[in-house]
Write a protein that holds these residues in place. Sequence first.
Motif, short mmCIF file in Angstrom:
data_model
loop_
_atom_site.label_atom_id
_atom_site.label_comp_id
_atom_site.label_asym_id
_atom_site.label_seq_id
_atom_site.Cartn_x
_atom_site.Cartn_y
_atom_site.Cartn_z
N GLN A 179 -35.97 72.06 52.36
CA GLN A 179 -35.02 71.76 51.29
C GLN A 179 -33.60 72.03 51.74
O GLN A 179 -32.67 71.28 51.41
CB GLN A 179 -35.36 72.60 50.05
CG GLN A 179 -36.69 72.27 49.41
CD GLN A 179 -37.04 73.23 48.30
OE1 GLN A 179 -37.01 74.45 48.47
NE2 GLN A 179 -37.39 72.69 47.14
N THR A 183 -30.60 69.25 51.81
CA THR A 183 -29.43 69.41 50.94
C THR A 183 -28.16 69.66 51.75
O THR A 183 -27.07 69.21 51.37
CB THR A 183 -29.65 70.55 49.93
OG1 THR A 183 -30.04 71.74 50.62
CG2 THR A 183 -30.73 70.18 48.92
N LEU A 319 -30.19 75.04 44.90
CA LEU A 319 -30.76 73.71 44.67
C LEU A 319 -30.23 73.10 43.37
O LEU A 319 -29.92 71.90 43.33
CB LEU A 319 -32.29 73.80 44.65
CG LEU A 319 -32.93 74.24 45.97
CD1 LEU A 319 -34.44 74.43 45.80
CD2 LEU A 319 -32.66 73.23 47.09
N HIS A 322 -26.58 72.14 43.93
CA HIS A 322 -26.47 70.94 44.75
C HIS A 322 -26.80 69.68 43.94
O HIS A 322 -26.11 68.65 44.05
CB HIS A 322 -27.39 71.04 45.97
CG HIS A 322 -27.30 69.84 46.86
ND1 HIS A 322 -26.21 69.60 47.67
CD2 HIS A 322 -28.14 68.79 47.05
CE1 HIS A 322 -26.40 68.46 48.33
NE2 HIS A 322 -27.55 67.95 47.96
N GLN A 323 -27.84 69.78 43.11
CA GLN A 323 -28.19 68.64 42.27
C GLN A 323 -27.07 68.34 41.28
O GLN A 323 -26.75 67.17 41.02
CB GLN A 323 -29.49 68.92 41.51
CG GLN A 323 -29.93 67.81 40.56
CD GLN A 323 -30.18 66.49 41.25
OE1 GLN A 323 -30.46 66.44 42.45
NE2 GLN A 323 -30.06 65.39 40.52
#
Length: 346
Positions: A179, A183, A319, A322-323
């Motif tokens: 991941q 990313t 995460l 980042h999204q």
Amino acid sequence: MTAPTPTIADVLERRYGIVPERLVQLPIGQGTTNYRATCAGRDVFVKNYPPGSDLAGEADAIELSALAERHGTPVAGLLRNHVGDPIDTSSPYALSVWEWVPGAVVTTNLTVGQARAAGATLGRVHSAFAPLPASTGPSPQAQNWLAVDLADMAATIDRLSDIAKARMATGPTDPFDAQAVRTLAERRDSIGTIPRLMAELPKLTTQVLHGDYSPVNLIFDGDRLSAVIDFRPPDPFFVAYEVGRVAFYPNTVATTTDWPATARTLIEAYVRANPTVADDDIRACARVALLQLLTSLYGVKQHYLKPGLFQDALDEFWLLRHQAVRVLLDHQADTDALLHDIISNR
């Protein structure tokens, strides 16, 4: 050094007259170690500051909490020790003690009432802090934020990615490594937009803020905001940053489809509570929130260079952040239109 739990229990009894029947470390907070002390007839929250903490600054932050309360913000009540100190330093474990506030932290799916309460309360906090002498002083933090070193950021991304790839090659397998590689590659491709986004920013207001106003520091009892916690030391920064951070919080943007409506409700309530806020600070708040996320490697950087107290939570937060970058980049025109509409209807 004496083990922390017995030492902290001793400090509570000796310096506060509180005898804890149970002292449990809470899985929250990255900058301090936090405990819930269950005592006869009451619970208290104990914040243990790590060695090297700026305790004078932390004491100033406690004063900001008291000032906010005098202006109508619900806060946790501070318990001073027997000699009146806000922070006890009689043991190797400096600590502050607070009334326990029942309720819940809500990081996604804020109700309309919760969003309205969060916005209105932040407006009152900013209105109360704007006249402080520190609010009119220089803001080195703001100047540093504007001076992004893209080459250094790219080098850090490459370094983190190389570490993750090396771990994948040698094992054992950690799902986060894959991941992280994905990313970080996406972030490397995105940082080229930073100069344009920075150039489009208007002149922004700086002042003393809460310093960490986000859903994790808001305690709700249903729709009622029962306490704002964890004020930070007075260090002037952008009003637009603090509004944008909570209105476009990564967890909300990354996991819900109605995040624009939540942002609108929160910002409209903020403007009503702080009517002197400049239009440019509202107009830019989504852009500043995006830039803050885009220029930060918080979470993944700790994973590979210096793990935090609760690194699993930091991994998840990276995460989500980042999204949220991906979503906000794709919806710049929508957020610009939303903020223009709010300003037009002031």
